[in-house]
Scaffold this active site. Structure first.
Site, PDB file in Angstrom:
ATOM      1  N   GLU A 195     112.846  53.648 -58.338  1.00 16.03           N
ATOM      2  CA  GLU A 195     112.280  54.837 -57.667  1.00 16.03           C
ATOM      3  C   GLU A 195     110.907  54.488 -57.138  1.00 16.03           C
ATOM      4  O   GLU A 195     109.882  54.902 -57.695  1.00 16.03           O
ATOM      5  CB  GLU A 195     112.232  56.045 -58.617  1.00 16.03           C
ATOM      6  CG  GLU A 195     111.878  57.328 -57.858  1.00 16.03           C
ATOM      7  CD  GLU A 195     111.622  58.543 -58.725  1.00 16.03           C
ATOM      8  OE1 GLU A 195     112.373  58.777 -59.680  1.00 16.03           O
ATOM      9  OE2 GLU A 195     110.649  59.273 -58.418  1.00 16.03           O
ATOM     10  N   ASP A 231     107.934  54.597 -60.115  1.00 20.58           N
ATOM     11  CA  ASP A 231     107.498  55.687 -59.236  1.00 20.58           C
ATOM     12  C   ASP A 231     106.234  55.284 -58.482  1.00 20.58           C
ATOM     13  O   ASP A 231     105.340  56.100 -58.259  1.00 20.58           O
ATOM     14  CB  ASP A 231     107.274  57.016 -59.971  1.00 20.58           C
ATOM     15  CG  ASP A 231     107.693  58.218 -59.116  1.00 20.58           C
ATOM     16  OD1 ASP A 231     107.885  58.040 -57.901  1.00 20.58           O
ATOM     17  OD2 ASP A 231     107.831  59.318 -59.670  1.00 20.58           O
TER      18      ASP A 231
HETATM   19  C1  GRE Z   1     107.256  61.211 -56.742  1.00 20.05           C
HETATM   20  O1  GRE Z   1     107.748  60.574 -55.829  1.00 20.05           O
HETATM   21  O2  GRE Z   1     107.839  61.300 -57.822  1.00 20.05           O
HETATM   22  C2  GRE Z   1     105.961  61.905 -56.544  1.00 20.05           C
HETATM   23  C3  GRE Z   1     105.667  62.438 -55.310  1.00 20.05           C
HETATM   24  C4  GRE Z   1     104.451  63.077 -55.127  1.00 20.05           C
HETATM   25  C5  GRE Z   1     103.564  63.177 -56.167  1.00 20.05           C
HETATM   26  C6  GRE Z   1     103.851  62.650 -57.386  1.00 20.05           C
HETATM   27  C7  GRE Z   1     105.057  62.007 -57.584  1.00 20.05           C
HETATM   28  O3  GRE Z   1     106.556  62.347 -54.299  1.00 20.05           O
HETATM   29  O4  GRE Z   1     105.359  61.510 -58.796  1.00 20.05           O
HETATM   30 ZN    ZN Z   2     109.417  59.433 -56.934  1.00 20.74          ZN
END
Ligand code: GRE
Ligand code: ZN
Length: 323
Positions: free
Chosen positions: A8, A284
């Site tokens: 991710e 992430d």
């Molecule tokens: C994510 O992709 O999980 C994300 C966002 C924006 C802020 C925090 C975040 O897209 O974890």
């Molecule tokens: Zn994410």
């Protein structure tokens, strides 16, 4: 521990980057990372991440009400990702962004991405706004059954990634905006969408679908027993149309990643609920720190075989990676 694979991990193109908003103080650095697909390479090397599967940021394509524009932006983002990863296919792979505003176009774009660009699946940011900014369309409805048939036929996973509920649909967060985003609302929104897919009977019609949830399952693992216990007990006609209770689908059709949730008790709960074949490492990036995620996984009290499955082997199998 070398050779980790992370699923991710995000990039953006100019059209999807969005506004600084809550990120204002860190926006220059965050946007630099999002716009450069290989900005993570030095950290990947330092912490033993062999490969990142990259996906477009959120909500991006899902927040474009005009279907033709959504189709064009998804295509542009996927082409940009393909161009960037072709040079470093040993270190980066791709999940397709999809214009779910038009299910037929989404199926065609996924097919193109898998067959022509070599992508390993799709990542979609929750519901799509279709026709107007106030619309929120979920993918459990009949209009999406042909799309899901294509996903199943291609045999690639579909990562259901969070987005916030629309402002006009979320009075519960009024005066408590701190709960929006990754603090809470992302998980609540995404868990409901996942449960809609299950309750609709989607996985009876398409039993080989593979759905990935991030953040250690968006809260569902901790509540799985209670959902089924109460759903089974209620005798009211409440339109739960799936053949089985929720847990069997969650165990069979769902895969969970550690993205943004580096907490051992939560991991232990997921291992107890879904087992170590359906758990995969993720970070992430660029919202989370690569070093923190990697140090946590390496220090977690897991035996070596289990750690290797989570860090790498399950991803190689699920995504058919050649690394
Ligand atoms: C994510 O992709 O999980 C994300 C966002 C924006 C802020 C925090 C975040 O897209 O974890
Ligand atoms: Zn994410």
């Amino acid at each position: 521990m070398d050779g980790k694979v992370a699923l991710e991990e995000h990039f953006a193109i100019d059209a999807t980057l969005g506004e600084p908003n809550a990120f204002a103080p860190v926006w220059p650095e965050l946007s630099r990372r999002l716009l450069n697909i290989d900005a993570s390479l030095a950290d990947m090397d330092e912490h033993g991440v062999a490969m990142m599967v990259m996906s477009l940021n959120a909500p991006a394509v899902q927040a474009i009400p005009d279907a033709a524009t959504a189709i064009a932006v998804a295509r542009r983002a996927n082409d940009a990702l393909a161009d960037a990863i072709v040079m470093r296919s040993d270190r980066f792979a791709g999940f397709a962004a999809l214009p779910m505003q038009d299910p037929d176009a989404a199926a065609l774009e996924l097919t193109r991405c898998v067959k022509e660009l070599g992508f390993v699946g799709a990542l979609v940011n929750g519901f799509s706004q279709i026709g107007n900014v106030d619309n929120a369309t979920y993918y459990d409805g009949p209009a999406y059954r042909a799309f899901w048939a294509t996903v199943e036929r291609l045999d690639v996973p579909f990562y259901l990634h969070p987005r916030n509920p629309l402002p006009g649909h979320a009075p519960q967060y009024q005066d408590h905006a701190w709960m929006l985003g990754p603090n809470w609302a992302f998980a609540a929104e995404t868990a409901v969408h996942a449960l809609r897919l299950i309750g609709s009977g989607l996985f009876d019609a398409h039993p080989r679908l593979k759905i990935i949830l991030g953040h250690l399952g968006e809260g569902i693992p901790a509540l799985l027993w209670r959902i089924d216990n109460r759903n089974g007990w209620m005798k009211l006609p409440h339109r739960y149309t799936a053949k089985h209770s929720v847990a069997p689908y969650f165990h069979r059709n769902f895969y969970l990643t550690t993205a943004g949730n580096f907490h051992t008790p939560a991991l232990d709960n997921c291992l107890a609920e879904v087992g170590d074949d359906h758990l995969l490492f993720s970070i992430d990036w660029p919202f989370e720190d690569i070093g923190q995620a990697c140090r946590w996984l390496e220090g977690a009290p897991l035996d070596d075989a289990r750690r290797a499955k989570i860090a790498r082997e399950n991803a190689i199998k699920l995504l058919k990676l050649k690394i």
